[in-house]
Design a protein around this motif. Sequence first.
Motif, mmCIF file in Angstrom:
data_model
loop_
_atom_site.group_PDB
_atom_site.id
_atom_site.type_symbol
_atom_site.label_atom_id
_atom_site.label_comp_id
_atom_site.label_asym_id
_atom_site.label_seq_id
_atom_site.Cartn_x
_atom_site.Cartn_y
_atom_site.Cartn_z
ATOM 1 N N HIS A 59 0.797 -1.226 0.000
ATOM 2 C CA HIS A 59 0.000 0.000 0.000
ATOM 3 C C HIS A 59 0.827 1.272 0.000
ATOM 4 O O HIS A 59 0.281 2.350 -0.215
ATOM 5 N N ALA B 201 -2.777 -1.952 -5.582
ATOM 6 C CA ALA B 201 -3.229 -1.622 -4.226
ATOM 7 C C ALA B 201 -3.405 -0.107 -4.126
ATOM 8 O O ALA B 201 -2.548 0.635 -4.572
ATOM 9 N N PRO B 202 -4.526 0.339 -3.583
ATOM 10 C CA PRO B 202 -4.706 1.782 -3.394
ATOM 11 C C PRO B 202 -3.658 2.300 -2.408
ATOM 12 O O PRO B 202 -3.493 1.745 -1.332
ATOM 13 N N TRP C 151 -8.624 6.029 -3.281
ATOM 14 C CA TRP C 151 -9.536 5.467 -2.285
ATOM 15 C C TRP C 151 -10.992 5.912 -2.451
ATOM 16 O O TRP C 151 -11.902 5.281 -1.905
ATOM 17 N N ARG D 48 -13.731 3.519 -3.146
ATOM 18 C CA ARG D 48 -13.826 2.479 -2.117
ATOM 19 C C ARG D 48 -14.448 3.000 -0.823
ATOM 20 O O ARG D 48 -15.048 2.236 -0.069
ATOM 21 N N ILE E 5 -9.772 -9.414 -1.251
ATOM 22 C CA ILE E 5 -10.568 -8.989 -2.410
ATOM 23 C C ILE E 5 -9.605 -8.704 -3.551
ATOM 24 O O ILE E 5 -8.592 -8.004 -3.365
ATOM 25 N N GLY E 6 -9.853 -9.269 -4.744
ATOM 26 C CA GLY E 6 -8.972 -9.061 -5.897
ATOM 27 C C GLY E 6 -7.543 -9.411 -5.539
ATOM 28 O O GLY E 6 -7.266 -10.488 -4.999
ATOM 29 N N ALA F 106 -5.329 -1.202 11.502
ATOM 30 C CA ALA F 106 -4.625 -0.883 10.262
ATOM 31 C C ALA F 106 -5.604 -0.359 9.211
ATOM 32 O O ALA F 106 -5.308 0.611 8.504
ATOM 33 N N LEU G 24 -5.675 3.337 7.348
ATOM 34 C CA LEU G 24 -5.811 3.605 5.909
ATOM 35 C C LEU G 24 -7.053 4.459 5.646
ATOM 36 O O LEU G 24 -7.025 5.395 4.842
HETATM 37 C C1 HEC Z 1 0.301 -8.280 -1.302
HETATM 38 C C2 HEC Z 1 -0.103 -6.898 -1.398
HETATM 39 C C3 HEC Z 1 -1.015 -6.360 -0.322
HETATM 40 C C4 HEC Z 1 -0.827 -6.385 1.034
HETATM 41 C C5 HEC Z 1 0.345 -6.958 1.823
HETATM 42 C C6 HEC Z 1 -1.945 -5.693 1.622
HETATM 43 N N1 HEC Z 1 -2.821 -5.296 0.634
HETATM 44 FE FE1 HEC Z 1 -4.586 -4.321 0.917
HETATM 45 N N2 HEC Z 1 -4.901 -4.328 -1.092
HETATM 46 C C7 HEC Z 1 -4.056 -4.870 -2.032
HETATM 47 C C8 HEC Z 1 -4.648 -4.722 -3.338
HETATM 48 C C9 HEC Z 1 -4.049 -5.183 -4.649
HETATM 49 C C10 HEC Z 1 -5.898 -4.090 -3.147
HETATM 50 C C11 HEC Z 1 -6.926 -3.742 -4.210
HETATM 51 C C12 HEC Z 1 -7.874 -4.916 -4.274
HETATM 52 C C13 HEC Z 1 -8.952 -4.711 -5.307
HETATM 53 O O1 HEC Z 1 -9.875 -3.934 -5.010
HETATM 54 O O2 HEC Z 1 -8.879 -5.324 -6.329
HETATM 55 C C14 HEC Z 1 -6.014 -3.844 -1.721
HETATM 56 C C15 HEC Z 1 -7.101 -3.239 -1.129
HETATM 57 C C16 HEC Z 1 -7.237 -2.987 0.221
HETATM 58 C C17 HEC Z 1 -8.356 -2.351 0.823
HETATM 59 C C18 HEC Z 1 -9.576 -1.821 0.119
HETATM 60 C C19 HEC Z 1 -10.588 -2.935 0.010
HETATM 61 C C20 HEC Z 1 -11.830 -2.447 -0.704
HETATM 62 O O3 HEC Z 1 -12.905 -2.939 -0.327
HETATM 63 O O4 HEC Z 1 -11.741 -1.623 -1.604
HETATM 64 C C21 HEC Z 1 -8.125 -2.303 2.159
HETATM 65 C C22 HEC Z 1 -9.022 -1.712 3.231
HETATM 66 C C23 HEC Z 1 -6.838 -2.910 2.396
HETATM 67 N N3 HEC Z 1 -6.324 -3.340 1.197
HETATM 68 C C24 HEC Z 1 -6.255 -3.038 3.610
HETATM 69 C C25 HEC Z 1 -5.048 -3.697 3.833
HETATM 70 C C26 HEC Z 1 -4.480 -3.863 5.118
HETATM 71 C C27 HEC Z 1 -5.064 -3.344 6.414
HETATM 72 C C28 HEC Z 1 -3.305 -4.540 4.953
HETATM 73 C C29 HEC Z 1 -2.321 -4.972 6.011
HETATM 74 C C30 HEC Z 1 -2.845 -5.708 7.127
HETATM 75 C C31 HEC Z 1 -3.169 -4.806 3.534
HETATM 76 N N4 HEC Z 1 -4.234 -4.263 2.904
HETATM 77 C C32 HEC Z 1 -2.102 -5.492 2.969
HETATM 78 C C33 HEC Z 1 -2.825 -5.451 -1.799
HETATM 79 C C34 HEC Z 1 -2.272 -5.683 -0.551
#
Ligand code: HEC
Length: 262
Positions: free
Chosen positions: A195, A202-203, A211, A214, A230-231, A250, A254
């Motif tokens: 992120h 990842a946003p 964001w 979302r 998700i995704g 966390a 965000l």
């Molecule tokens: C391996 C990479 C990766 C890691 C590590 C990661 N994320 Fe993400 N995250 C993503 C991606 C890619 C998306 C976009 C997903 C999509 O909407 O397709 C995302 C989207 C999100 C969203 C938005 C979901 C939505 O409904 O739109 C949230 C909230 C989020 N992450 C929280 C977290 C948190 C909290 C952590 C740590 C505990 C974390 N992420 C760790 C890759 C990651």
Amino acid sequence: MADSNAKMTQATPQEVIISVVAGLFAPLLAIFLIVQLVLGIQQDQQPDATSEAAQKATLARIKPVAQLAALDASAPKVEKSGQEVYDAVCASCHTPGALGAPRFDNKGDWTGRLGQGYDTLIKHAIEGIRQMPARGGDGDLSDIEVARAVAYMANSAGANFKAPEAAAPAAATVSAKPDPAKGKAVYDANCAVCHATGVAGAPKAGDKAAWSARMSQGYAGLYDNALKGIGGMPAKGGNADLPDADLANAVGYLFAEAGGKL
Ligand code: HEC
Ligand code: HEC
């Protein structure tokens, strides 16, 4: 003879001035040195985090947070261990055997009682029995704390009771308000790898445009997706061991960075 006597006792004005100045100089020098010493000691102490002043300052700084935590009704009560409860409440009677209380670590006193089973012993300790006051006389003890003290005591006398763990606070922690300040550290350790840079779509943290679409899901919707994945976002960011409360903090971080109001 008279002449030399007069010379010995009569000082010239010059001599008087010199002796007065010299007499004043010594105490002034002493005062100056003491002031230097005190200033030096104060300077030495300033970076010392253990000094009383520094601790007071730290307490003052964290005070609002600590107060919030204390006011948080959903925060689970920290329950004492069996030994802590025993030492604080039960020992006064159960160590010496006062009023006929079965003694700690005394198998003979407990043989007839252990046969009743753990549940009945807990019931008697909670409700009281004969000279044994309800909850040992401390109405603030929770059922779990009493049960732990019973196990601690009974196990010392040969029983093998398993004391209850804390009641699962799962629902409480998830519904509790997330704390973005705590979430920052969780984010840095678990989420920043994607992120911070926007890897795999990842946003980015703090990127309001990324964001905005979302955010309409609200904090709860975002939390849910972060929990289940998700995704390209793996469940819990790929760290299955991450406690739900940490994940919530966390996500809260965000969410707040993206301009959301918790
Ligand atoms: C391996 C990479 C990766 C890691 C590590 C990661 N994320 Fe993400 N995250 C993503 C991606 C890619 C998306 C976009 C997903 C999509 O909407 O397709 C995302 C989207 C999100 C969203 C938005 C979901 C939505 O409904 O739109 C949230 C909230 C989020 N992450 C929280 C977290 C948190 C909290 C952590 C740590 C505990 C974390 N992420 C760790 C890759 C990651
Ligand atoms: C004021 C003294 C006193 C205190 C304090 C006290 N007890 Fe007791 N306890 C007794 C006495 C007396 C008995 C014996 C009662 C009887 O069987 O007649 C007893 C008996 C018991 C028994 C056995 C009950 C049974 O069914 O045989 C348990 C279990 C017990 N106490 C647990 C506790 C625990 C746990 C605490 C602390 C939280 C505690 N007691 C504090 C006096 C006390």
